[in-house]
Design a protein around this motif. Structure first.
Motif, short mmCIF file in Angstrom:
data_model
loop_
_atom_site.label_atom_id
_atom_site.label_comp_id
_atom_site.label_asym_id
_atom_site.label_seq_id
_atom_site.Cartn_x
_atom_site.Cartn_y
_atom_site.Cartn_z
N ASN A 292 4.78 10.76 -59.55
CA ASN A 292 6.22 11.01 -59.57
C ASN A 292 6.66 11.99 -58.50
N GLY A 293 5.76 12.28 -57.59
CA GLY A 293 6.01 13.19 -56.48
C GLY A 293 4.70 13.48 -55.79
N MET A 294 4.78 14.36 -54.80
CA MET A 294 3.57 14.82 -54.12
C MET A 294 3.46 16.32 -54.34
N LEU A 295 2.25 16.79 -54.64
CA LEU A 295 2.02 18.20 -54.98
C LEU A 295 0.98 18.76 -54.02
N VAL A 296 1.31 19.86 -53.36
CA VAL A 296 0.40 20.46 -52.38
C VAL A 296 0.25 21.95 -52.68
N PRO A 297 -0.83 22.57 -52.20
CA PRO A 297 -1.01 24.01 -52.45
C PRO A 297 0.11 24.84 -51.83
N ILE A 298 0.36 25.99 -52.43
CA ILE A 298 1.37 26.92 -51.94
C ILE A 298 0.96 27.47 -50.57
N ASP A 299 1.92 27.56 -49.66
CA ASP A 299 1.72 28.17 -48.34
C ASP A 299 0.67 27.45 -47.49
N ASP A 300 0.40 26.20 -47.79
CA ASP A 300 -0.60 25.42 -47.04
C ASP A 300 0.16 24.49 -46.09
N VAL A 301 0.36 24.95 -44.85
CA VAL A 301 1.15 24.19 -43.90
C VAL A 301 0.54 22.83 -43.59
N PRO A 302 -0.77 22.73 -43.29
CA PRO A 302 -1.34 21.40 -43.02
C PRO A 302 -1.20 20.44 -44.19
N ALA A 303 -1.41 20.93 -45.42
CA ALA A 303 -1.30 20.05 -46.58
C ALA A 303 0.14 19.57 -46.77
N LEU A 304 1.11 20.46 -46.57
CA LEU A 304 2.50 20.06 -46.69
C LEU A 304 2.87 19.05 -45.61
N ALA A 307 1.39 15.64 -46.55
CA ALA A 307 2.09 14.97 -47.65
C ALA A 307 3.42 14.41 -47.18
N LEU A 308 4.15 15.17 -46.38
CA LEU A 308 5.43 14.68 -45.87
C LEU A 308 5.23 13.45 -44.99
N ARG A 309 4.23 13.49 -44.11
CA ARG A 309 3.98 12.35 -43.25
C ARG A 309 3.55 11.14 -44.06
N ALA A 310 2.76 11.34 -45.11
CA ALA A 310 2.32 10.23 -45.94
C ALA A 310 3.50 9.53 -46.60
N VAL A 311 4.44 10.30 -47.13
CA VAL A 311 5.60 9.71 -47.79
C VAL A 311 6.50 9.00 -46.76
N LEU A 312 6.64 9.59 -45.60
CA LEU A 312 7.48 8.98 -44.57
C LEU A 312 6.91 7.66 -44.07
N ASP A 313 5.57 7.57 -43.99
CA ASP A 313 4.94 6.43 -43.34
C ASP A 313 4.39 5.37 -44.29
N ASP A 314 4.36 5.65 -45.59
CA ASP A 314 3.77 4.71 -46.55
C ASP A 314 4.85 4.24 -47.53
N PRO A 315 5.48 3.10 -47.28
CA PRO A 315 6.56 2.63 -48.17
C PRO A 315 6.11 2.44 -49.60
N ALA A 316 4.85 1.99 -49.82
CA ALA A 316 4.37 1.77 -51.18
C ALA A 316 4.26 3.09 -51.95
N LEU A 317 3.75 4.12 -51.29
CA LEU A 317 3.66 5.44 -51.91
C LEU A 317 5.05 5.96 -52.22
N ARG A 318 5.93 5.82 -51.28
CA ARG A 318 7.31 6.27 -51.47
C ARG A 318 7.95 5.60 -52.67
N ALA A 319 7.82 4.28 -52.76
CA ALA A 319 8.41 3.54 -53.88
C ALA A 319 7.79 3.96 -55.20
N ARG A 320 6.48 4.22 -55.21
CA ARG A 320 5.80 4.58 -56.45
C ARG A 320 6.26 5.93 -56.98
N ILE A 321 6.37 6.94 -56.10
CA ILE A 321 6.76 8.25 -56.62
C ILE A 321 8.24 8.28 -56.99
N VAL A 322 9.06 7.49 -56.31
CA VAL A 322 10.48 7.41 -56.68
C VAL A 322 10.61 6.77 -58.06
#
Length: 355
Positions: A292-304, A307-322
């Protein structure tokens, strides 16, 4: 839709905050919903509270004189007079300051509720007999600190985002082909917005809309300049069109370091906007990574960034969490469901035999 079951009680709400934070927004939304349901109520608020006019326009009886006094002692005395004048069955204290300004003897005539929006010290709520937390963990923390279990309740928040057409990107100086990241929060150290600005360096196709105001406005602007991303950051200030912003954005981001709950989670879910959040307490308790979303560690710039790039580039992931977020919202967090929980709670604590 079934009609709400309204108890025959009178409620005096006290909200002493003057800002546009989540607690101020939520308390006003609850009062408005209770007004529509037909509850007998009055609200004590500051004269400069941002939504006082909105409450009055909806028919809510709002008084400001108690909080217009210059000193806490005078405010507390005026609050006692207001309680004696209105003779409520319930005094509902929204946050610590409201509880501190409630006279010690208020509990002789009314049931006094203390509402928590975070894990505050209970000493400020010494005059309260009943306690409500906006997450299960918050309610559990009250019990762990000595509050009787049957005097503590968990009642969630609900989103107040209205469906709206997407805001014009041109009006916010954003190219139509850009990917838009949106934050809805105070510009405060707890919100982790620096982490998101740093992630933006490695997301060259993205623009960032930061809706909200707060003490870090200048510092965040300076950081954006230092990072070389200022041309892709839009500081929008305080906005009342969250639905239109969410409809226009590609991702809603909640990068908080500290977030007891985060009504932004519900805003995104209800608006069917993909959510990416850092794992502070509220998101950690409610967001299931990849469901239902993407969860990343606090203050972890690479992980954030990842995750943002994954949601932007993967339509299936995007549709699933929405889809997962919207289903979670419909199951537990609609305005109607939460409003009925408040009405049921008022009825229960005023029932004969309650101590």
């Amino acid at each position: 839709m079934s009609m709400p079951d309204v108890p025959p009680v009178r409620v005096l709400h006290i909200m002493a905050g003057r800002g546009n934070g989540g607690a101020e927004l939520y308390s006003t939304d609850v009062i408005l919903s209770l007004q529509r349901a037909g509850l007998a109520q009055r609200a004590v608020m500051r004269p400069d509270a941002p939504r006082t006019a909105e409450l009055r326009a909806a028919g809510v009886d709002v008084v400001t004189a108690p909080l217009h006094a210059p000193f806490a002692t005078m405010q507390r005395w005026r609050m006692g007079r207001e309680i004696a004048r209105y003779r409520p069955d319930i005094v509902h204290c929204w946050l610590r300051r409201a509880a501190e300004l409630t006279p010690r003897d208020a509990g002789r005539a009314a049931q006094v509720i203390g509402w928590f929006g975070n894990y505050k010290d209970l000493r400020a709520f010494a005059h309260c007999r009943w306690f409500v937390g906006c997450t299960p963990d918050m309610a559990d923390s009250m019990r762990a600190r000595g509050v009787a279990a049957d005097h503590v309740a968990y009642i969630p928040t609900f989103p107040s985002v209205e469906d709206a057409p997407p805001v014009s990107r041109q009006s916010l100086h954003t190219p139509d082909n850009a990917r838009v990241l949106l934050t809805l929060s105070r510009l405060h150290e707890a919100k982790g917005l620096e982490t998101l600005l740093r992630a933006l360096r490695d997301l060259p196709d993205c623009y960032l809309w930061m809706a909200g105001d707060g003490p870090l406005r200048d510092a965040l602007g300076n950081l954006a300049t230092t990072l070389g991303v200022a041309s892709r950051v839009r500081f929008l200030g305080w906005r009342t069109d969250r639905g239109a912003l969410l409809a226009a954005a590609d991702i809603c981001v909640l990068p908080s370091r500290y977030e007891p709950f985060g009504t932004v989670i519900l805003d995104a879910w209800s608006a069917r906007a993909p959510l990416v959040a850092c794992a502070s307490a509220g998101p950690r308790a409610h967001v299931r990574d990849g469901e239902n979303g993407m969860l990343v560690p606090i203050d972890d710039v690479p992980a954030l960034t990842h995750a943002l790039r994954a949601v932007l580039d993967d339509p299936a992931l995007r549709a699933r969490i929405v889809a997962g977020g919207y289903a979670q919202y419909r199951a537990r967090y609609t305005r109607e469901a939460v409003t009925q929980q408040w009405l049921d709670y008022y009825r229960r604590i005023c029932a004969p035999g309650q101590d």
